[in-house]
Design a protein around this motif. Sequence first.
Motif, short mmCIF file in Angstrom:
data_model
loop_
_atom_site.label_atom_id
_atom_site.label_comp_id
_atom_site.label_asym_id
_atom_site.label_seq_id
_atom_site.Cartn_x
_atom_site.Cartn_y
_atom_site.Cartn_z
N GLN A 1 9.35 25.75 -67.82
CA GLN A 1 10.49 26.60 -67.50
C GLN A 1 11.75 26.17 -68.25
O GLN A 1 12.65 26.96 -68.46
N ARG B 1 14.33 32.34 -68.49
CA ARG B 1 14.74 33.11 -67.32
C ARG B 1 13.56 33.92 -66.76
O ARG B 1 12.58 34.17 -67.48
N PRO B 2 13.65 34.34 -65.51
CA PRO B 2 12.58 35.15 -64.90
C PRO B 2 12.30 36.44 -65.66
O PRO B 2 11.16 36.94 -65.64
N ASP B 3 13.33 37.02 -66.33
CA ASP B 3 13.13 38.27 -67.05
C ASP B 3 12.57 38.06 -68.45
O ASP B 3 12.44 39.02 -69.23
N GLY B 4 12.26 36.79 -68.81
CA GLY B 4 11.66 36.51 -70.11
C GLY B 4 12.65 36.16 -71.20
O GLY B 4 12.25 35.85 -72.33
N THR B 5 13.95 36.22 -70.91
CA THR B 5 14.97 35.84 -71.90
C THR B 5 15.23 34.33 -71.80
O THR B 5 14.80 33.67 -70.87
N TYR B 6 15.96 33.84 -72.78
CA TYR B 6 16.22 32.40 -72.85
C TYR B 6 17.69 32.10 -72.65
O TYR B 6 18.57 32.84 -73.09
#
Length: 212
Positions: free
Chosen positions: A92, A109-114
């Motif tokens: 993570q 991040r949970p939405d797949g962004t960094y």
Amino acid sequence: MAALLIFFLTWLYYRAVRKVLKRVKPYWGKALVIVIALLIPTADAVYGRHKLKRLCAQEGGLHIYRVVEGVKGFESPSIRPDKAWLSAGEYQFMEGEDSPGKYSRLSLRPDGTYLHEVDITPMSEYVYEYIPGGIKNIYSKAEQRVYVRATGEVLGRYVNIYYAGGWVERAINGLYAARGNSGMCEPHFMHSEDFILKILRPVSVSAQEKTS
């Protein structure tokens, strides 16, 4: 130029041995001279390779003392935070040193962004470090290590020992201003990613194994 110097020194050594052989009359004496002439440039190299095998058996290779499941992230002063670590290992977050004394954290991040945070204080529970061997040592030990930050407990080590060769080999390499490699424990060095994943099991991997 270095090649010519090596050839010249070899020729001088050959001439010196021939000169001694002409002066020694008994056949057993000539045989002894030949044996000594062969041992002078090679004896320490033979012993050195034998010692390398012993060192490799004692210290070399992969040593895993404890595997940790469900790890969210780790810190490494020697590796800059990279997205590949978060996607391949599915950690993570990762913390690393961008420049001497300046750390950053890369999080998924949970939405797949960094999220990239700079100039942070590392908070990872686990730390990976690479300890290079001394280039001037005849036996150079390079080590990868994962340990617990709070206690210093070493969870795993991967050690490779390199042998620079006998005095003749080292002298020849010295002419080229290079360190020779006349042997090592592990011919195929384990990549840091493979080593870390063997010890610090990411949350996603641990969860998949429990459900499978």
